[in-house]
Scaffold this motif. Structure first.
Motif, PDB file in Angstrom:
ATOM      1  N   ASN A   1       0.882  -1.011  -0.065  1.00  0.00           N
ATOM      2  CA  ASN A   1       0.144   0.143   0.091  1.00  0.00           C
ATOM      3  C   ASN A   1       0.816   1.258  -0.058  1.00  0.00           C
ATOM      4  N   ASN A   2       1.798   1.392   0.916  1.00  0.00           N
ATOM      5  CA  ASN A   2       2.871   2.306   0.772  1.00  0.00           C
ATOM      6  C   ASN A   2       3.402   2.694  -0.489  1.00  0.00           C
TER       7      ASN A   2
ATOM      8  N   CYS B   1      -0.086  -3.177  -7.147  1.00  0.00           N
ATOM      9  CA  CYS B   1       0.346  -3.096  -5.880  1.00  0.00           C
ATOM     10  C   CYS B   1      -0.750  -2.748  -4.946  1.00  0.00           C
ATOM     11  N   ALA B   2      -1.636  -1.937  -5.005  1.00  0.00           N
ATOM     12  CA  ALA B   2      -2.633  -1.401  -4.224  1.00  0.00           C
ATOM     13  C   ALA B   2      -3.563  -2.606  -4.422  1.00  0.00           C
ATOM     14  N   THR B   3      -4.044  -3.291  -5.500  1.00  0.00           N
ATOM     15  CA  THR B   3      -4.920  -4.317  -5.688  1.00  0.00           C
ATOM     16  C   THR B   3      -4.544  -5.319  -4.919  1.00  0.00           C
TER      17      THR B   3
ATOM     18  N   LEU C   1      -4.970  -8.885   0.200  1.00  0.00           N
ATOM     19  CA  LEU C   1      -4.421  -9.611   1.464  1.00  0.00           C
ATOM     20  C   LEU C   1      -5.163  -8.919   2.657  1.00  0.00           C
ATOM     21  N   ALA C   2      -5.486  -7.714   2.560  1.00  0.00           N
ATOM     22  CA  ALA C   2      -6.053  -7.103   3.585  1.00  0.00           C
ATOM     23  C   ALA C   2      -7.353  -6.352   3.225  1.00  0.00           C
ATOM     24  N   PRO C   3      -8.448  -6.977   3.110  1.00  0.00           N
ATOM     25  CA  PRO C   3      -9.698  -6.404   2.270  1.00  0.00           C
ATOM     26  C   PRO C   3     -10.480  -5.269   3.227  1.00  0.00           C
TER      27      PRO C   3
ATOM     28  N   ALA D   1      -7.715   2.751   4.026  1.00  0.00           N
ATOM     29  CA  ALA D   1      -6.544   3.317   3.407  1.00  0.00           C
ATOM     30  C   ALA D   1      -5.872   2.175   2.207  1.00  0.00           C
ATOM     31  N   ASP D   2      -6.141   1.108   2.377  1.00  0.00           N
ATOM     32  CA  ASP D   2      -5.750   0.174   1.216  1.00  0.00           C
ATOM     33  C   ASP D   2      -6.645   0.691  -0.019  1.00  0.00           C
ATOM     34  N   TRP D   3      -7.962   0.839   0.234  1.00  0.00           N
ATOM     35  CA  TRP D   3      -9.097   1.000  -0.729  1.00  0.00           C
ATOM     36  C   TRP D   3      -8.906   2.421  -1.192  1.00  0.00           C
ATOM     37  N   THR D   4      -8.288   3.417  -0.512  1.00  0.00           N
ATOM     38  CA  THR D   4      -8.216   4.802  -0.946  1.00  0.00           C
ATOM     39  C   THR D   4      -7.023   4.620  -1.843  1.00  0.00           C
TER      40      THR D   4
END
Length: 181
Positions: free
Chosen positions: A55-56, A78-80, A85-87, A91-94
């Motif tokens: 995510n970062n 990478c974001a997908t 891995l952490a649905p 912040a990952d969805w952002t």
């Protein structure tokens, strides 16, 4: 995962104002940003399945102050992977939504950003990227509504950093408005 040289993470989410490798500061030189890229590469080689590192790295590729370091294709990848891995990571969805937006995938961006808002209410980054995606789809009134929601959310949070100001400025420029309602 394709990583044009990936992220070293130091503990917090990329858009919470926490300790992450900072590539968004407008005062970073090209050599400093290249060092950031090397650090991210090292981190992802060590932990290629880390949702935080993925995510970062994606967030860096989406928001780096120097557009030459941006890569929307790798950021989407990478974001997908991070959300797989952490649905439940808002912040990952952002990041997915921002990456999709940068890649011109407006409909996908809206879906990801709406998912993020289900998890973490009133994140101004979500609203700014929603405004841009809606504008690109010619949903002008919705874009203006999202801009207002973003500004309201920004005022009610402590997210007043340079990165957020840059995203807001980009949104306002895209919407070609003075942002008065």
């Amino acid at each position: 995962i394709t990583t044009t040289n990936p992220p070293k993470t130091q503990g917090h989410d990329a858009h919470s104002g926490g300790d992450v490798i900072d590539g968004t500061s407008p005062n970073k030189s090209a050599s400093q940003l290249a060092k950031v890229v090397d650090d991210y590469g090292h981190a992802l080689r060590l932990r290629p399945e880390s949702p935080l590192a993925l995510n970062n790295w994606a967030w860096f590729l989406v928001t780096c102050s120097d557009p030459a370091f941006r890569d929307s294709v790798v950021a989407v990848e990478c974001a997908t992977r991070a959300v797989k891995l952490a649905p439940k990571g808002g912040a990952d969805w952002t990041t997915v939504g921002a990456a999709d937006s940068r890649a011109g995938r407006w409909t996908e961006a809206i879906a990801a950003l709406e998912k993020s808002l289900e998890i973490q209410e009133d994140n101004p980054c979500d609203w700014y990227f929603l405004a841009m995606a809606n504008w690109q789809l010619d949903h002008r009134q919705e874009a203006l509504r999202c801009l207002k929601k973003a500004d309201d959310a920004k005022e009610s949070t402590n997210l007043k950093d340079v990165e957020l100001r840059n995203i807001r400025a980009e949104t306002v420029l895209m919407l070609q408005t003075s942002a008065t309602y």
